[in-house]
Design an enzyme around this catalytic site. Structure first.
Site, PDB file in Angstrom:
ATOM      1  N   GLU A   2      34.638  16.717  43.804  1.00  0.00           N
ATOM      2  CA  GLU A   2      34.322  18.108  44.150  1.00  0.00           C
ATOM      3  C   GLU A   2      33.499  18.221  45.418  1.00  0.00           C
ATOM      4  OE1 GLU A   2      34.290  21.245  43.671  1.00  0.00           O
ATOM      5  OE2 GLU A   2      35.430  21.492  41.836  1.00  0.00           O
ATOM      6  N   ASP A   3      33.668  19.343  46.117  1.00  0.00           N
ATOM      7  CA  ASP A   3      32.834  19.599  47.302  1.00  0.00           C
ATOM      8  C   ASP A   3      31.905  20.796  47.093  1.00  0.00           C
ATOM      9  OD1 ASP A   3      34.881  21.517  47.316  1.00  0.00           O
ATOM     10  OD2 ASP A   3      34.569  21.868  49.449  1.00  0.00           O
ATOM     11  N   ASP A  52      39.388  18.446  42.664  1.00  0.00           N
ATOM     12  CA  ASP A  52      39.319  19.781  43.239  1.00  0.00           C
ATOM     13  C   ASP A  52      40.317  19.798  44.407  1.00  0.00           C
ATOM     14  OD1 ASP A  52      38.345  22.344  43.946  1.00  0.00           O
ATOM     15  OD2 ASP A  52      37.086  21.424  45.474  1.00  0.00           O
ATOM     16  N   LEU A  53      40.687  20.981  44.869  1.00  0.00           N
ATOM     17  CA  LEU A  53      41.691  21.074  45.942  1.00  0.00           C
ATOM     18  C   LEU A  53      41.055  21.436  47.292  1.00  0.00           C
ATOM     19  CD1 LEU A  53      44.653  21.265  46.954  1.00  0.00           C
ATOM     20  CD2 LEU A  53      44.686  23.604  46.097  1.00  0.00           C
ATOM     21  N   ASP A  54      40.534  22.669  47.371  1.00  0.00           N
ATOM     22  CA  ASP A  54      40.006  23.168  48.644  1.00  0.00           C
ATOM     23  C   ASP A  54      38.748  22.391  49.039  1.00  0.00           C
ATOM     24  OD1 ASP A  54      41.874  25.430  48.865  1.00  0.00           O
ATOM     25  OD2 ASP A  54      40.773  26.261  47.167  1.00  0.00           O
ATOM     26  N   SER A 104      41.611  22.753  40.110  1.00  0.00           N
ATOM     27  CA  SER A 104      41.166  23.728  41.117  1.00  0.00           C
ATOM     28  C   SER A 104      41.046  25.109  40.507  1.00  0.00           C
ATOM     29  CB  SER A 104      42.193  23.776  42.258  1.00  0.00           C
ATOM     30  OG  SER A 104      41.941  24.873  43.098  1.00  0.00           O
ATOM     31  N   ALA A 105      40.095  25.883  41.036  1.00  0.00           N
ATOM     32  CA  ALA A 105      39.952  27.282  40.613  1.00  0.00           C
ATOM     33  C   ALA A 105      41.015  28.156  41.259  1.00  0.00           C
ATOM     34  CB  ALA A 105      38.564  27.792  41.008  1.00  0.00           C
ATOM     35  N   LYS A 156      34.442  27.657  37.109  1.00  0.00           N
ATOM     36  CA  LYS A 156      33.316  26.817  37.526  1.00  0.00           C
ATOM     37  C   LYS A 156      32.134  27.731  37.831  1.00  0.00           C
ATOM     38  CE  LYS A 156      36.731  23.835  39.770  1.00  0.00           C
ATOM     39  NZ  LYS A 156      37.265  23.273  41.028  1.00  0.00           N
ATOM     40  N   LYS A 203      32.003  28.953  47.035  1.00  0.00           N
ATOM     41  CA  LYS A 203      32.822  27.736  47.006  1.00  0.00           C
ATOM     42  C   LYS A 203      33.072  27.298  45.558  1.00  0.00           C
ATOM     43  CE  LYS A 203      32.045  25.037  50.932  1.00  0.00           C
ATOM     44  NZ  LYS A 203      31.295  23.966  51.603  1.00  0.00           N
ATOM     45  N   THR A 235      41.214  23.504  53.477  1.00  0.00           N
ATOM     46  CA  THR A 235      41.418  24.946  53.295  1.00  0.00           C
ATOM     47  C   THR A 235      40.156  25.701  52.886  1.00  0.00           C
ATOM     48  OG1 THR A 235      42.182  24.254  51.125  1.00  0.00           O
ATOM     49  CG2 THR A 235      43.875  24.874  52.701  1.00  0.00           C
TER      50      THR A 235
HETATM   51  C1  BG6 Z   1      38.369  27.508  45.095  1.00  0.00           C
HETATM   52  C2  BG6 Z   1      37.698  27.908  46.380  1.00  0.00           C
HETATM   53  O1  BG6 Z   1      39.002  26.281  45.247  1.00  0.00           O
HETATM   54  O2  BG6 Z   1      39.348  28.491  44.724  1.00  0.00           O
HETATM   55  C3  BG6 Z   1      37.092  29.304  46.247  1.00  0.00           C
HETATM   56  O3  BG6 Z   1      36.676  26.983  46.677  1.00  0.00           O
HETATM   57  C4  BG6 Z   1      38.171  30.285  45.803  1.00  0.00           C
HETATM   58  O4  BG6 Z   1      36.539  29.679  47.492  1.00  0.00           O
HETATM   59  C5  BG6 Z   1      38.819  29.798  44.523  1.00  0.00           C
HETATM   60  O5  BG6 Z   1      37.594  31.576  45.576  1.00  0.00           O
HETATM   61  C6  BG6 Z   1      39.949  30.702  44.046  1.00  0.00           C
HETATM   62  O6  BG6 Z   1      41.026  30.631  44.952  1.00  0.00           O
HETATM   63  P1  BG6 Z   1      42.246  31.624  45.005  1.00  0.00           P
HETATM   64  O7  BG6 Z   1      43.221  30.934  45.917  1.00  0.00           O
HETATM   65  O8  BG6 Z   1      42.755  31.776  43.601  1.00  0.00           O
HETATM   66  O9  BG6 Z   1      41.765  32.913  45.545  1.00  0.00           O
HETATM   67 MG    MG Z   2      36.396  22.856  46.737  1.00  0.00          MG
END
Ligand code: BG6
Ligand code: MG
Length: 226
Positions: free
Chosen positions: A169-170, A8-10, A114-115, A145, A45, A16
């Protein structure tokens, strides 16, 4: 030994995660003069931008037209991107660079799961693009997810079976997604709801190959993989 790591990224690679919720807070304030409760941060999240907006609108009990929905998504992203203006390798969370180095030394392949549609741009700013062997595209998967799709796509992009991979993942949605995908779910954080996690590290600084490897050996036996 596992062959792939699906990240996962964020909140795992970069600090972030809270910036997303701050952007939602500003948006809710600007448009609906509303203050969002903290628990919505966990609920959004790991969840896609559109699904997050729907969760927030449901909480506020407001309905909006399709064009307004699109407008809100756009503005949330502008607020979020503004907060990323100075993003640099300094925003990589503690211990992640060292963990990635250990994985690479052991020829583990890395994929981003990542999403976030901003994932590739963020990896660039963190100077990590070349470190990753694949980036799964969240716009190309049927379901976000907690569905497993993005982790399945990430394993496939590495040419591996999910069971040959660990996922990190967090978020609760993300841990559920990894667990359903068949990869080993590793959680970062102290959330008591990480029920589906096979192993939890309180902080990224605690992640290390020896522990993850030991946990994977147990996972492999319990799941009777090969
Ligand atoms: C996830 C975040 O990594 O990405 C979510 O945890 C976020 O909070 C999702 O909604 C989508 O991100 P983005 O940058 O496409 O709006
Ligand atoms: Mg995350």
């Amino acid at each position: 030994m596992f062959k792939g790591a699906l990240f996962d990224l964020d909140g795992v690679i970069a600090d972030t995660s809270s910036l997303h919720f701050q952007a939602w807070q500003k948006l809710a304030n600007n448009y609906f003069a509303a203050e969002l409760p903290d628990y919505l941060e966990e609920q959004t999240k790991g969840v896609s931008r559109g699904d997050s907006l729907q969760i927030i609108l449901d909480h506020l009990d407001v309905g909006v037209s399709d064009s307004m929905f699109q407008q809100l998504l756009l503005e949330k992203n502008e607020l979020y991107l503004a907060s990323l203006k100075n993003l640099s390798p300094k925003n990589i969370l503690p211990g992640i660079s060292e963990f990635i180095a250990e994985l690479k030394e052991n020829e583990v392949k890395l994929a981003l799961a990542s999403a976030s549609l901003n994932g590739p741009a963020i990896l660039d700013k963190l100077q990590l693009t070349d470190t990753f062997d694949a980036i799964a595209d969240p716009s190309k998967v049927a379901q976000g997810k907690p569905a497993p799709d993005i982790f399945l796509a990430a394993a496939k992009a590495l040419d591996l079976e999910p069971a040959e991979c660990v996922g990190i993942e967090d978020s609760i949605a993300g841990i559920t997604a990894i667990s359903v995908s068949g990869a080993l779910p590793i959680a970062i954080g102290t959330n008591a709801e990480f029920k589906a996690a096979f192993k939890t590290f309180a902080k990224t600084a605690e992640l290390n190959l020896a522990d993850v490897r030991a946990v994977y050996d147990i996972f492999k036996k319990e799941h009777a993989i090969w």
